[in-house]
Design a protein around this motif. Structure first.
Motif, PDB file in Angstrom:
ATOM      1  N   GLU A  41       0.819  -1.217   0.000  1.00  0.00           N
ATOM      2  CA  GLU A  41       0.000   0.000   0.000  1.00  0.00           C
ATOM      3  C   GLU A  41       0.853   1.268   0.000  1.00  0.00           C
ATOM      4  O   GLU A  41       0.395   2.332  -0.403  1.00  0.00           O
ATOM      5  CB  GLU A  41      -0.969   0.012   1.183  1.00  0.00           C
ATOM      6  N   PHE A  42       2.118   1.164   0.457  1.00  0.00           N
ATOM      7  CA  PHE A  42       3.027   2.308   0.423  1.00  0.00           C
ATOM      8  C   PHE A  42       3.878   2.294  -0.839  1.00  0.00           C
ATOM      9  O   PHE A  42       4.661   3.205  -1.058  1.00  0.00           O
ATOM     10  CB  PHE A  42       3.941   2.325   1.656  1.00  0.00           C
ATOM     11  N   GLY A  43       3.757   1.258  -1.635  1.00  0.00           N
ATOM     12  CA  GLY A  43       4.525   1.153  -2.871  1.00  0.00           C
ATOM     13  C   GLY A  43       5.326  -0.138  -2.881  1.00  0.00           C
ATOM     14  O   GLY A  43       5.468  -0.820  -1.865  1.00  0.00           O
ATOM     15  N   ALA A  44       5.862  -0.453  -4.037  1.00  0.00           N
ATOM     16  CA  ALA A  44       6.617  -1.692  -4.197  1.00  0.00           C
ATOM     17  C   ALA A  44       7.858  -1.677  -3.313  1.00  0.00           C
ATOM     18  O   ALA A  44       8.540  -0.660  -3.201  1.00  0.00           O
ATOM     19  CB  ALA A  44       7.016  -1.875  -5.652  1.00  0.00           C
ATOM     20  N   GLY A  45       8.122  -2.791  -2.673  1.00  0.00           N
ATOM     21  CA  GLY A  45       9.336  -2.950  -1.886  1.00  0.00           C
ATOM     22  C   GLY A  45       9.211  -2.608  -0.411  1.00  0.00           C
ATOM     23  O   GLY A  45      10.123  -2.870   0.362  1.00  0.00           O
ATOM     24  N   TRP A  46       8.091  -2.019   0.014  1.00  0.00           N
ATOM     25  CA  TRP A  46       7.901  -1.707   1.432  1.00  0.00           C
ATOM     26  C   TRP A  46       7.581  -2.988   2.197  1.00  0.00           C
ATOM     27  O   TRP A  46       6.903  -3.876   1.685  1.00  0.00           O
ATOM     28  CB  TRP A  46       6.760  -0.703   1.624  1.00  0.00           C
ATOM     29  N   ILE A  47       8.068  -3.093   3.438  1.00  0.00           N
ATOM     30  CA  ILE A  47       7.860  -4.274   4.278  1.00  0.00           C
ATOM     31  C   ILE A  47       7.264  -3.835   5.608  1.00  0.00           C
ATOM     32  O   ILE A  47       7.703  -2.846   6.191  1.00  0.00           O
ATOM     33  CB  ILE A  47       9.196  -5.005   4.547  1.00  0.00           C
ATOM     34  N   ARG A  78       2.970   4.326  11.117  1.00  0.00           N
ATOM     35  CA  ARG A  78       2.407   4.611   9.795  1.00  0.00           C
ATOM     36  C   ARG A  78       2.446   6.109   9.531  1.00  0.00           C
ATOM     37  O   ARG A  78       2.683   6.547   8.408  1.00  0.00           O
ATOM     38  CB  ARG A  78       0.958   4.128   9.708  1.00  0.00           C
ATOM     39  N   VAL A  79       2.185   6.903  10.573  1.00  0.00           N
ATOM     40  CA  VAL A  79       2.157   8.355  10.432  1.00  0.00           C
ATOM     41  C   VAL A  79       3.501   8.862   9.921  1.00  0.00           C
ATOM     42  O   VAL A  79       3.562   9.728   9.041  1.00  0.00           O
ATOM     43  CB  VAL A  79       1.787   9.024  11.777  1.00  0.00           C
ATOM     44  N   LYS A  80       4.594   8.307  10.446  1.00  0.00           N
ATOM     45  CA  LYS A  80       5.929   8.729  10.011  1.00  0.00           C
ATOM     46  C   LYS A  80       6.180   8.330   8.559  1.00  0.00           C
ATOM     47  O   LYS A  80       6.822   9.067   7.817  1.00  0.00           O
ATOM     48  CB  LYS A  80       6.996   8.167  10.940  1.00  0.00           C
ATOM     49  N   VAL A  81       5.653   7.185   8.144  1.00  0.00           N
ATOM     50  CA  VAL A  81       5.787   6.774   6.739  1.00  0.00           C
ATOM     51  C   VAL A  81       5.011   7.750   5.853  1.00  0.00           C
ATOM     52  O   VAL A  81       5.520   8.211   4.834  1.00  0.00           O
ATOM     53  CB  VAL A  81       5.285   5.331   6.519  1.00  0.00           C
ATOM     54  N   LEU A  82       3.772   8.078   6.267  1.00  0.00           N
ATOM     55  CA  LEU A  82       2.956   9.002   5.480  1.00  0.00           C
ATOM     56  C   LEU A  82       3.656  10.354   5.333  1.00  0.00           C
ATOM     57  O   LEU A  82       3.688  10.936   4.251  1.00  0.00           O
ATOM     58  CB  LEU A  82       1.588   9.201   6.136  1.00  0.00           C
ATOM     59  N   ARG A  83       4.219  10.844   6.441  1.00  0.00           N
ATOM     60  CA  ARG A  83       4.944  12.109   6.419  1.00  0.00           C
ATOM     61  C   ARG A  83       6.139  12.012   5.455  1.00  0.00           C
ATOM     62  O   ARG A  83       6.383  12.911   4.665  1.00  0.00           O
ATOM     63  CB  ARG A  83       5.424  12.428   7.828  1.00  0.00           C
ATOM     64  N   HIS A  84       6.883  10.897   5.539  1.00  0.00           N
ATOM     65  CA  HIS A  84       8.052  10.673   4.681  1.00  0.00           C
ATOM     66  C   HIS A  84       7.646  10.668   3.203  1.00  0.00           C
ATOM     67  O   HIS A  84       8.356  11.209   2.349  1.00  0.00           O
ATOM     68  CB  HIS A  84       8.712   9.344   5.062  1.00  0.00           C
ATOM     69  N   LEU A  85       6.502  10.067   2.905  1.00  0.00           N
ATOM     70  CA  LEU A  85       6.040   9.967   1.519  1.00  0.00           C
ATOM     71  C   LEU A  85       5.302  11.220   1.061  1.00  0.00           C
ATOM     72  O   LEU A  85       4.947  11.339  -0.103  1.00  0.00           O
ATOM     73  CB  LEU A  85       5.129   8.740   1.359  1.00  0.00           C
ATOM     74  N   GLY A  86       5.017  12.131   2.003  1.00  0.00           N
ATOM     75  CA  GLY A  86       4.292  13.355   1.657  1.00  0.00           C
ATOM     76  C   GLY A  86       2.810  13.134   1.415  1.00  0.00           C
ATOM     77  O   GLY A  86       2.179  13.888   0.683  1.00  0.00           O
ATOM     78  N   LEU A  87       2.243  12.105   2.040  1.00  0.00           N
ATOM     79  CA  LEU A  87       0.817  11.808   1.868  1.00  0.00           C
ATOM     80  C   LEU A  87       0.004  12.424   2.998  1.00  0.00           C
ATOM     81  O   LEU A  87       0.402  12.378   4.159  1.00  0.00           O
ATOM     82  CB  LEU A  87       0.590  10.292   1.856  1.00  0.00           C
ATOM     83  N   ALA A  88      -1.165  12.994   2.658  1.00  0.00           N
ATOM     84  CA  ALA A  88      -2.036  13.592   3.676  1.00  0.00           C
ATOM     85  C   ALA A  88      -2.982  12.553   4.266  1.00  0.00           C
ATOM     86  O   ALA A  88      -3.406  12.669   5.407  1.00  0.00           O
ATOM     87  CB  ALA A  88      -2.837  14.737   3.064  1.00  0.00           C
ATOM     88  N   VAL A  89      -3.318  11.533   3.470  1.00  0.00           N
ATOM     89  CA  VAL A  89      -4.280  10.525   3.898  1.00  0.00           C
ATOM     90  C   VAL A  89      -3.660   9.143   3.730  1.00  0.00           C
ATOM     91  O   VAL A  89      -2.955   8.888   2.763  1.00  0.00           O
ATOM     92  CB  VAL A  89      -5.582  10.622   3.059  1.00  0.00           C
ATOM     93  N   ALA A  97     -10.346   5.566   7.300  1.00  0.00           N
ATOM     94  CA  ALA A  97     -11.694   5.740   7.861  1.00  0.00           C
ATOM     95  C   ALA A  97     -11.635   5.829   9.383  1.00  0.00           C
ATOM     96  O   ALA A  97     -12.329   6.638   9.990  1.00  0.00           O
ATOM     97  CB  ALA A  97     -12.588   4.582   7.430  1.00  0.00           C
ATOM     98  N   ARG A  98     -10.799   4.995  10.024  1.00  0.00           N
ATOM     99  CA  ARG A  98     -10.670   5.034  11.494  1.00  0.00           C
ATOM    100  C   ARG A  98     -10.105   6.364  11.948  1.00  0.00           C
ATOM    101  O   ARG A  98     -10.489   6.914  12.952  1.00  0.00           O
ATOM    102  CB  ARG A  98      -9.747   3.920  11.991  1.00  0.00           C
ATOM    103  N   ALA A  99      -9.140   6.880  11.190  1.00  0.00           N
ATOM    104  CA  ALA A  99      -8.462   8.109  11.575  1.00  0.00           C
ATOM    105  C   ALA A  99      -9.270   9.344  11.188  1.00  0.00           C
ATOM    106  O   ALA A  99      -8.969  10.433  11.631  1.00  0.00           O
ATOM    107  CB  ALA A  99      -7.087   8.176  10.920  1.00  0.00           C
ATOM    108  N   GLY A 100     -10.302   9.148  10.366  1.00  0.00           N
ATOM    109  CA  GLY A 100     -11.074  10.279   9.850  1.00  0.00           C
ATOM    110  C   GLY A 100     -11.642  11.197  10.902  1.00  0.00           C
ATOM    111  O   GLY A 100     -11.720  12.400  10.711  1.00  0.00           O
ATOM    112  N   GLY A 101     -12.057  10.668  12.047  1.00  0.00           N
ATOM    113  CA  GLY A 101     -12.683  11.495  13.068  1.00  0.00           C
ATOM    114  C   GLY A 101     -11.735  12.480  13.704  1.00  0.00           C
ATOM    115  O   GLY A 101     -12.139  13.543  14.147  1.00  0.00           O
TER     116      GLY A 101
END
Length: 148
Positions: A41-47, A78-89, A97-101
């Motif tokens: 889900e983060f891209g090819a090669g992520w573990i 996961r939050v640190k991965v999202l920040r590293h990848l520059g993703l907001a969601v 969906a869980r984090a949406g609130g």
């Protein structure tokens, strides 16, 4: 190995990839099981690495999750991965969906940014006014000294 904290290499019989994980520095928590699975889900090669902690009797079970990039960089959330990848969601719809609130809307984010900017400007104006008042007091004092 690894450039993020030193420490030794970690090995486990339950690992899916066979190569030792990078990182692993710092305090050892004592893990009894280590498993790895692809995290595409983060891209090819992520573990995604899951480590079951050894807990005191009756304290239940705790699993720590780590995410390892294709380049070997290790993230402890996961939050640190999202920040590293520059993703907001989060790309995983169930997690998003869980984090949406807890997420704020773009309008609320803009309102908060505007309020913060307004506070910064008010603080700066107050600072300038204080500096001007101090300068005026100095000038009055100097004028009073010249008169005497």
């Amino acid at each position: 190995g690894g450039g993020n904290g030193g420490g030794g290499e970690e090995r486990s019989e339950e690992r899916g990839k066979g190569a030792p994980a990078k990182g692993g520095g710092g305090k050892s928590k004592g893990y009894k099981a280590v498993t790895e699975e692809p995290c595409e889900e983060f891209g090819a090669g992520w573990i995604k690495q899951s480590k079951e902690r050894i807990m005191p009797e009756g304290k239940g079970k705790h699993v720590d999750h780590f995410y390892i990039s294709p380049g070997g960089r290790r993230f402890d959330s996961r939050v640190k991965v999202l920040r590293h990848l520059g993703l907001a969601v989060d790309p995983n719809p169930a997690v998003a969906a869980r984090a949406g609130g807890s997420r704020i809307s773009d309008a609320e984010r803009a309102r908060r940014a505007a309020a913060a900017e307004e506070r910064r400007q008010a603080k700066a104006a107050k600072k300038v006014a204080a500096k001007e008042a101090k300068q005026a007091a100095k000038e009055r004092l100097a004028a009073g000294l010249q008169e005497s």
